[in-house]
Enzyme design. Structure first.
Site, mmCIF file in Angstrom:
data_model
loop_
_atom_site.group_PDB
_atom_site.id
_atom_site.type_symbol
_atom_site.label_atom_id
_atom_site.label_comp_id
_atom_site.label_asym_id
_atom_site.label_seq_id
_atom_site.Cartn_x
_atom_site.Cartn_y
_atom_site.Cartn_z
ATOM 1 N N GLU A 108 -3.840 1.854 -7.635
ATOM 2 C CA GLU A 108 -4.217 2.991 -6.792
ATOM 3 C C GLU A 108 -3.275 4.160 -7.085
ATOM 4 O O GLU A 108 -2.204 4.260 -6.482
ATOM 5 C CB GLU A 108 -4.098 2.629 -5.311
ATOM 6 N N HIS B 256 0.849 -1.197 0.000
ATOM 7 C CA HIS B 256 0.000 0.000 0.000
ATOM 8 C C HIS B 256 0.883 1.245 0.000
ATOM 9 O O HIS B 256 1.931 1.274 0.652
ATOM 10 C CB HIS B 256 -0.933 -0.008 1.222
ATOM 11 N N SER C 284 -10.297 7.053 -3.619
ATOM 12 C CA SER C 284 -11.468 7.916 -3.460
ATOM 13 C C SER C 284 -12.722 7.388 -4.157
ATOM 14 O O SER C 284 -13.511 8.166 -4.691
ATOM 15 C CB SER C 284 -11.156 9.334 -3.936
HETATM 16 P P1 PGA Z 1 -9.559 6.033 -0.228
HETATM 17 O O1 PGA Z 1 -8.404 4.977 0.134
HETATM 18 O O2 PGA Z 1 -10.707 5.241 -0.804
HETATM 19 O O3 PGA Z 1 -9.893 6.681 1.067
HETATM 20 O O4 PGA Z 1 -8.974 6.980 -1.218
HETATM 21 C C1 PGA Z 1 -8.093 3.950 -0.760
HETATM 22 C C2 PGA Z 1 -6.895 3.205 -0.252
HETATM 23 O O5 PGA Z 1 -5.976 3.829 0.302
HETATM 24 O O6 PGA Z 1 -6.829 1.964 -0.380
#
Ligand code: PGA
Length: 234
Positions: free
Chosen positions: A155, A86, A198
């Site tokens: 991501e 992550h 998000s």
């Molecule tokens: P978020 O986080 O949906 O709050 O942007 C996604 C993530 O970090 O996996």
């Protein structure tokens, strides 16, 4: 029809077991999607949900490793998925070599790794530049054979936590996410590709209707039962 995989990453929330239990009790068991909840490790053994995941792990199962989480101990708790790489952990110095070892350890205990890629990308890059970064991040941690057993979550780091009032960020378009998902699935051979950054009850459907996006990795919205329920019922 194949069910979409929706993984809720609670990050460092909530602060008490009572709150964690109350939150999980409000999350539906939807037959429409495969929903997974990744709470903080300290709550894992006390929560009742059909599929639980962990947010990270160590690469050794036992031994003198203070403060670490054993993949085998996670398996013994019934954990099915574990996030690795992550961006919030990469940002604190996690290396490709460490991520590679975590993936090996997870596969050896039959927990599906959810490899996050997209750290280091910027909003200004075009699809090809992003593809290049993602390709390097995947190739340096997993073989094609391993990828066939893994979930990869694209991501774009700049799109994470746009809900956070302290940062002003843009959100990736479904079209951009689909292009990267096609690459990760067709060229790199990942079993499933998720989009994360998000996502919420309003925009989830636009990502999920893209044919190569097999699901979502959800942060902030996974702490809002009404929103998360809407997302797992699409
Ligand atoms: P978020 O986080 O949906 O709050 O942007 C996604 C993530 O970090 O996996």
């Amino acid at each position: 029809m194949v069910r979409k995989l929706i993984i809720g990453n609670w990050k460092l929330n909530p602060l008490t077991l009572t709150e964690a239990k109350a939150l999980v009790a409000k999350i539906e068991r939807s037959p429409k999607a495969e929903a997974v909840i990744c709470p903080p490790d300290i709550f894992l053994s006390a929560l009742d949900y059909p599929a639980l995941g962990a947010q990270d792990c160590f690469w050794e199962n036992k031994g003198p490793f203070t403060g670490q989480t054993s993949p085998l101990a996670l398996k013994n708790l019934g954990v099915k998925y574990c996030i690795v790489g992550h961006s919030e952990i990469r940002a604190s110095g996690e290396t490709d070599e460490q991520i590679k070892k975590k993936i090996e350890a997870l596969l050896s205990v039959k927990i599906t790794p959810v490899l996050c890629v997209g750290f280091g990308t910027t909003v200004k890059q075009d699809d090809l530049e992003v593809t290049d970064i993602v390709k390097k991040q995947i190739k340096s941690v997993a073989s094609k054979e391993q990828l066939g057993k893994m979930v990869v979550a694209y991501e774009p780091v700049w799109a994470i936590s746009a809900g956070n009032p302290y940062v002003t960020k843009k959100i990736a378009t479904p079209d951009h996410a689909e292009k990267i998902a096609i690459f990760i699935n067709a060229k790199m051979g990942a079993k499933k590709v998720l989009y994360g950054g998000s996502t919420n009850a309003v925009n989830a459907e636009s990502f999920l209707s893209e044919p190569h996006i097999d699901g979502l990795l959800v942060g902030g919205a996974s702490l809002l039962p009404a929103d998360f329920n809407a997302m797992i019922n699409i």
